[in-house]
Design an enzyme around this catalytic site. Structure first.
Site, PDB file in Angstrom:
ATOM      1  CG  ASP A 174      32.799  33.028  30.716  1.00  0.00           C
ATOM      2  OD1 ASP A 174      33.517  33.702  31.476  1.00  0.00           O
ATOM      3  OD2 ASP A 174      32.988  32.956  29.489  1.00  0.00           O
ATOM      4  CG  ASN A 182      34.905  43.994  25.745  1.00  0.00           C
ATOM      5  OD1 ASN A 182      33.903  44.643  25.491  1.00  0.00           O
ATOM      6  ND2 ASN A 182      35.238  43.662  26.971  1.00  0.00           N
ATOM      7  CG  HIS A 187      36.445  48.138  26.481  1.00  0.00           C
ATOM      8  ND1 HIS A 187      36.572  46.947  27.155  1.00  0.00           N
ATOM      9  CD2 HIS A 187      37.656  48.381  25.929  1.00  0.00           C
ATOM     10  CE1 HIS A 187      37.806  46.492  27.030  1.00  0.00           C
ATOM     11  NE2 HIS A 187      38.497  47.349  26.288  1.00  0.00           N
ATOM     12  CG  ASP A 191      30.711  48.682  29.554  1.00  0.00           C
ATOM     13  OD1 ASP A 191      31.376  47.678  29.873  1.00  0.00           O
ATOM     14  OD2 ASP A 191      31.102  49.851  29.736  1.00  0.00           O
ATOM     15  CD  GLU A 218      34.663  37.388  30.567  1.00  0.00           C
ATOM     16  OE1 GLU A 218      35.441  36.587  30.028  1.00  0.00           O
ATOM     17  OE2 GLU A 218      35.065  38.401  31.180  1.00  0.00           O
TER      18      GLU A 218
END
Length: 307
Positions: A174, A182, A187, A191, A218
């Site tokens: 994780d 984010n 975002h 990404d 994630e």
């Protein structure tokens, strides 16, 4: 088309003259690999992952039918298309080969034009099938395996571990404080982080049997068949450190200076009475322990022992 782009054909026949004739027929347009018995065929199939195999049936020690059975039982070779080329010419022989999973059946003495035409047809089908499988099994953002592909492989490797008595290791990773990242960076930058981490994880695998997949959001998951707890902890710590070396700033988040991952994992030697979901749950439980105890670390369970 370069030589590396050509499709690969594995020709398996204990008669040298048959291998030579087929190799001469096909080598101008394809990469041709030759094997003289079933043992060589299985080893070369796993090593080279050919698109098509031309397989004799009557061979010493391991016959063609048994070679096909073993190919289909191994996830690395299960998708290889197989054409039997054999002197066994009864309808019952042909039916048996096709029922085992062969794509086609050609009897000897074979006609070269027919062999060429059928090879061309099955290679085209193999190309199309692989394209569709790739689209179905790849996560669009990170370009690594998706959850669907992981679930399929996990079921296969669990059954194999039960059958063979081997260890099976799973890790769930994780990205630490990813929601904060984010929220702060947006975002699009999030990404990019997912793509960078996925690239590091995929590049860090050393065995073709290992698999890394995007598990959701994630989270990533790593499947390591035949790997004991010690080896799994070494590998996942190596991957964790590789993510650290990216030194991606965590957008001024107060909790960490750079993007890092927490990893929980578990190793079991499964038995037939044990639910397959138990190993994943143990890995997930230890991921949350890694996060509770400070993040950017690996916490592992080996049977009942935490490493």
């Amino acid at each position: 088309m370069t030589k590396s782009d050509t499709q690969k054909i594995l020709v398996v026949d204990d008669a040298a003259i048959n291998r030579q004739v087929l190799a001469e027929l096909l080598k101008a347009d394809h990469t041709v690999i030759l094997a003289k018995n079933g043992e060589q065929a299985l080893a070369l199939a796993a090593q080279h992952q050919p698109d098509l195999m031309l397989l004799d049936v009557v061979m010493p020690e391991i016959n063609g039918y048994d070679v096909l059975r073993q190919l289909k039982s191994d996830p690395r070779t299960a998708a290889i298309a197989v054409i039997f080329i054999t002197g066994l010419d009864t309808p019952e022989d042909e039916e048996h080969g096709l029922m085992l999973g062969a794509s086609d059946y050609i009897t000897k003495p074979f006609n070269l034009a027919v062999v060429r035409a059928r090879v061309r047809c099955h290679l085209q089908l193999a190309r199309q099938r692989r394209m569709l499988e790739t689209l179905a099994n790849i996560d669009g953002l990170t370009e690594i395996a998706n959850r669907r592909h992981f679930d399929d492989r996990y079921a296969t490797e669990w059954a194999r571990a039960v059958r063979d008595g081997h260890s099976l290791s799973v890790a769930i990773l994780d990205i630490d404080f990813f929601k904060d990242y984010n929220d702060r960076a947006g975002h699009a930058m999030g990404d990019r982080v997912l793509q960078a981490v996925a690239s590091v994880l995929a590049g860090g695998l050393q065995r073709s049997t290992d698999l890394v997949a995007r598990y959701g959001g994630e989270e990533f998951v790593l499947l390591m068949p035949g790997t004991d707890a010690k080896g799994a902890v070494q590998l996942t710590n190596h991957l964790r450190e590789a993510v650290n070396k990216l030194a991606m700033p965590h957008s001024d988040a107060a909790d960490t200076a750079h993007v890092a991952v927490s990893i929980g994992g578990a190793t079991l030697q499964p038995d037939s009475g044990e639910p397959a979901a138990d190993l994943l749950k143990a890995a997930d439980d230890h991921l949350y322990r890694a996060k509770r105890e400070g993040r950017n670390q690996v916490v592992w369970r080996a049977n009942s022992v935490t490493v």
